[in-house]
Design an enzyme around this catalytic site. Structure first.
Site, short mmCIF file in Angstrom:
data_model
loop_
_atom_site.label_atom_id
_atom_site.label_comp_id
_atom_site.label_asym_id
_atom_site.label_seq_id
_atom_site.Cartn_x
_atom_site.Cartn_y
_atom_site.Cartn_z
CD GLU A 82 8.62 4.07 1.65
OE1 GLU A 82 7.49 3.17 1.49
OE2 GLU A 82 8.58 5.02 2.19
CB VAL B 208 -1.06 0.17 1.27
CG1 VAL B 208 -1.72 1.77 1.63
CG2 VAL B 208 -1.84 -0.89 0.84
CG ASP C 90 -7.61 39.67 -32.92
OD1 ASP C 90 -8.61 39.24 -34.09
OD2 ASP C 90 -7.02 41.09 -32.38
CG ASP D 103 -2.79 39.08 -34.58
OD1 ASP D 103 -3.02 38.25 -35.40
OD2 ASP D 103 -4.74 39.05 -33.62
CG ASP E 149 -8.59 35.86 -36.80
OD1 ASP E 149 -8.07 35.79 -37.53
OD2 ASP E 149 -8.05 36.66 -35.24
#
Ligand code: ATP
Length: 945
Positions: free
Chosen positions: A740, A313, A671, A360, A675
């Protein structure tokens, strides 16, 4: 609420001036909605809603109406209650295994084990819940930041309010690119075309007209005098009265409730989930081997079983998905503070791989603060003085001998100049006004148009007023590159047009010269085009101005042909200083900036050179040239072109596709409504927060709140930082867990008793997997991230090299822990509890300290700053203090089955625990020294293909 603008602005000719208004009549706190607004005329709709068709509501009645009618939003399905979300944390395989382990402990009478395991399960669940909650709230807050706004006329003033605050009776204005914010009965319209696919499924835009009153039974798809919530304005503009809001709209009735916003798992999350599962299986197998070995060694079956379960676990990285979500969500908040709002989580990962940024020019790379510098008319060339939007300046006329150059002239005595400036002022929607102090003037509307208003004001020409009422209009469109209005002037109805010179010149047949009209010959046209190129070459943005009077009795319709050229203006729009820095950053980061603009090629090239996007020998590709190339031919040259000019939105799409075909990861700004396809096709579609349309924002992955190129680069930097942080805590968690497993596995192999007990392993997992891992996720972005080339999208999060390093580091922690255990144990069963306590503390401290080493792969701690990640410092301090207190306090020591340590024992533990982090940090110190002596610094590759 942001900008305010007088509603009599020419953009909204149907709205009266505020001073002309009658006092607002008292309104009831709620209104009865009109059931079939398409079947009654505007006046009746307005009367029924106690609204004024031009002046709109007043602010206080709008507030009252919200109380009764509710907010204008589709209701969300109720959120999952907190207890359910908490309960969900416990519905997990690992939790069930642990609960099973607790039950087994209880059955065999190991009550302490049972309680400690249950407490750990509870703490784990609680932490998971808090993490999920925090991530959820962060995402929701970001979502609110991108909430749409709507332009509404209240008390005769045009203001912007959040779309959710609209009420029945409100007078709303819409134009191309807007999403219709509520159900509207149109009051006026000009060339309005709406895409109603969201509502009717019709994929072709439908024409709308405010004039007809329709039959009650007209089907939804044919109600041309209505615009419905959620549909998108494709072209034109209109105004309307809100007739239904929120769930009362057609969309509300059809769509029902909105699902709660749920973040889709990103590709990275999916990959890590898969990795987690694979590791869990591997750990399970190892735990089974340990179980067998320890059992064979004569371990007590229940203890060995608990130990194996706990190890499985603890070592399975089940905490990963939660930590990743929170790291992403917090990273997004950081990006938002740097003006980049991310709309889709996966974009964060993609940002780190971007190789080309297509941007842009106007407003993104330049300041969008326009000033008219030069005006060319039939009778001469004028220089305009003054700066900013203050209407203070003079006109200096040049002549061939330049005798007059520098001497101010009276614009009223220059008929050609006067006419050009009149067209400029009237074919215009911008308003300039003082902001704060008298000397500081600002523009409301398009800055290009603002600059024209200012130039006209310098000559003493005001904007059109109600005496020169404007009629029909062909709004500006970046595809057509022109705008025309029909004005009622003292000379009668006149078409006024402005736009890109080459387009306008094609529409002209004559030129105003010395107050009379001359035919526009081919040679003069060529001369004017050369002049416009010359102006553009000096980085000026050029617009031509033209007009045509309509004969009496002619239909009041705009036809952009047979016009008379009034002149050309050249305006300056300086590059943003911060964009220069950002362009430089792009180059060092292996990202290529590309300028794609609708402006003139020469203007574009001049600005690109100033910014460093283009070099002295760079070429610019125009839309015309691009049009002539096949997709394949375009893909072949796309790597060598950094400036595209006079490009239409469709061509932007082709550029994105060509770049993608070359293997690039493309970010693209946009924008206008046109676009949207290019923005959608890009890997990272970027919409402008200030000037962008709703439609583009909706398809974008990211919205810039300041429309600034440097914010894109900041987002790339943050994106790289977030990805690296995710790598850091994954590395930390996996290396710790490896330690571990290695410790327990090797101990079992050499026939040692288990160096750690089940609950000790679970405890270590709790203090290291939780807070330190999270804190690594919010590590400040490393200074060097923009000196490295972009990450390949296919690059695994744990490369083989990184995997080996993790194994080595996990091995180091396991080795020092085993040493602590061996020194204390000395083959005496009686010393086993002390040896286990020493191992328990060594591994806990070693893992905590190791987190410091995971902050950077290349930079040592002192260079990063001891206090630059206070969360990590806090997490490690808290972890270390709690661990120490647990051993020092008899009650908790007893719970964790530990023994007291002597002072010597503590010194040993701390000394050993510091070794792994020292081994991790030392190479970072030594390697740069070796490298500078052995090999020269290597610059990052420009990009990969
Ligand atoms: P970018 O795509 O970098 O934002 P841009 O703003 O110059 O560049 P557009 O807005 O598509 O691109 O403008 C293209 C051309 O149309 C300009 O060069 C100018 O000549 C003309 N133009 C721009 N604004 C207007 C306007 N409001 N009315 C008429 N013509 C305009």
């Amino acid at each position: 609420m942001s900008q305010t603008q007088p509603a009599n602005d020419r953009k909204y000719p149907h709205v009266q001036q505020k001073s002309q208004l009658t006092k607002t009549e008292a309104r009831p706190a709620h209104v009865e909605l009109v059931p079939t607004p398409h079947a009654v005329n505007v006046e009746e709709v307005a009367r029924a809603l106690h609204a004024h068709p031009s002046r709109g509501l007043d602010g206080s009645s709008a507030t009252q109406l919200i109380e009764h009618h509710g907010y204008n939003e589709l209701q969300e399905k109720p959120t999952e209650p907190a207890w359910k979300r908490l309960a969900r944390q416990f519905n997990d395989l690992t939790i069930w295994i642990l609960i099973g382990a607790a039950v087994i402990s209880a059955i065999v009478g190991e009550w302490i084990d049972c309680l400690v395991i249950l407490a750990i399960v509870l703490l784990n669940g609680l932490m998971g819940f808090l993490q999920e909650d925090r991530a959820g709230r962060a995402l929701l807050a970001l979502q609110k930041l991108t909430a749409p706004k709507s332009r509404v006329i209240r008390e005769g003033m045009l203001i912007e309010v959040p779309a959710r605050e609209l009420v029945p009776g409100d007078r709303v204005e819409i134009e191309a690119g807007d999403l219709v914010p509520a159900d509207l009965r149109l009051v006026h319209s000009a060339g309005l075309r709406v895409l109603e696919a969201a509502l009717t499924g019709e994929s072709v835009p439908v024409d709308k007209d405010h004039r007809p009153t329709l039959h009650e039974t007209t089907p939804l798809a044919e109600r041309q005098n209505m615009a419905y919530m959620g549909t998108a304005v494709d072209a034109g503009k209109a105004g309307g009265i809100v007739v239904a809001t929120g769930m009362g709209t057609q969309l509300g009735q059809i769509a029902g409730m909105l699902d709660q916003y749920e973040a889709e798992p990103t590709p990275l999350q999916r990959r890590l989930n898969r990795l987690g599962k694979m590791l869990a299986i591997a750990v399970g197998v190892i735990a089974a081997i340990i179980f067998t070995l320890q059992l064979a060694r004569g371990g007590k079956p229940i203890n060995v079983l608990l130990l194996s379960i706990s190890l499985a676990v603890a070592a399975a990285p089940e905490g990963l998905p939660a930590v990743i979500t929170i790291a992403l969500a917090l990273g997004l908040q950081r990006m938002a503070r740097r003006n980049a709002l991310i709309r889709r989580l996966p974009s964060v990962e993609t940002l780190g791989s971007v190789t080309v940024i297509c941007s842009d020019k106007t407003g993104t790379l330049t300041r969008n603060e326009m000033t008219v510098r030069e005006i060319v008319v039939g009778s001469g060339h004028f220089d305009v003085t003054g700066s900013g939007y203050a209407p203070v300046g003079e006109f200096h006329k040049r002549d061939s001998s330049r005798r007059n150059h520098g001497i101010a002239v009276d614009a009223t005595r220059e008929p050609d100049l006067w006419q050009a400036l009149t067209v400029a002022a009237w074919c215009n929607h911008a308003v300039v006004a003082p902001v704060g102090s008298r000397d500081n003037w600002g523009v409301i509307g398009d800055p290009t148009e603002g600059a024209l208003v200012v130039a006209a004001l310098k000559a003493g020409i005001p904007k059109a007023n109600s005496a020169h009422e404007l009629g029909d209009e062909l709004p500006f469109d970046s595809q057509r590159k022109t705008m025309s209005v029909l004005a009622c002037t003292p000379a009668g109805l006149t078409i006024l047009t402005k736009g890109a010179p080459e387009v306008i010149l094609d529409m002209c047949s004559g030129e105003l010269c010395g107050g009379s009209i001359h035919p526009l010959t081919a040679s003069r046209r060529k001369q004017l085009l050369e002049l416009s190129s010359e102006l553009a070459g000096r980085a000026l943005r050029v617009l031509a101005l033209a007009y045509r009077g309509l004969p009496e009795g002619a239909p009041a319709r705009i036809e952009e042909s047979d016009l008379i050229l009034a002149g050309m203006v050249g305006m300056m729009d300086p590059p943003r200083e911060e964009a220069k820095v950002a362009v430089h950053k792009c180059h060092t980061a292996g990202v290529r900036p590309v300028m794609i603009t609708g402006d003139h090629p020469q203007t574009a090239l001049a600005i690109a050179r100033e910014l460093g996007i283009a070099g002295a020998n760079s070429i610019v590709m125009s839309g015309l040239e691009l049009e002539r190339l096949s997709d394949q031919a375009l893909a072949e040259v796309v790597d060598n072109v950094s400036v595209y000019a006079r490009v239409s939105p469709e061509q932007k799409l082709r550029i994105v596709r060509a770049l993608k075909a070359r293997g690039h990861i493309v970010a693209m700004t946009g924008d206008g409504v046109n676009d949207a396809p290019a923005v959608k096709a890009a890997d990272i579609g970027i919409a402008m927060g200030i000037t962008g349309t709703d439609v583009t924002k909706q398809v974008s992955d990211m919205v810039l709140t300041d429309d600034n190129f440097s914010s894109i680069v900041a987002a790339v930097e943050e994106g790289r930082g977030i990805y690296e942080n995710i790598q850091k805590f994954v590395h930390y968690l996996l290396a710790s867990n490896t330690s571990e497993v290695l410790l327990m596995f090797c101990a079992a192999l050499v026939g040692w008793p288990a160096p750690l007990l089940a609950i000790q392993i679970l405890w270590i997992n709790l203090i290291t997997d939780g807070l330190p891992a999270l804190a690594l996720g919010v590590e400040p972005t490393e200074p060097g991230v923009m000196s490295r080339p972009p990450r390949r999208p296919s690059e695994p999060i744990i490369s083989l090299r990184r995997g080996l390093i993790m194994l080595w580091q996990g091995g180091l922690i396991a080795a020092v822990t085993a040493t602590a255990f061996a020194i204390m144990y000395r083959q005496s069963e009686a010393r086993l509890p002390v040896a286990r306590t020493a191992a328990f503390c060594t591994i806990a401290f070693a893992q905590l300290f190791f987190a410091f080493g995971c902050r950077s792969r290349t930079v040592v701690m002192p260079k990063l700053g001891y206090f630059s990640n206070p969360q990590l410092l806090g997490a490690i301090l808290v972890g270390a203090l709690v661990q120490t207190a647990l051993i020092l306090l008899p009650a908790t020591r007893h719970l964790l089955k530990a023994a007291p340590l002597t002072a010597g024992g503590w010194v040993l533990v701390l000394g050993l625990a510091l070794l792994p982090v020292t081994f991790v940090e030392l190479p970072k110190l030594i390697w740069p020294l070796v490298r500078t002596h052995v090999q020269p610094a290597v610059a990052p590759k420009a990009s990969f293909k």
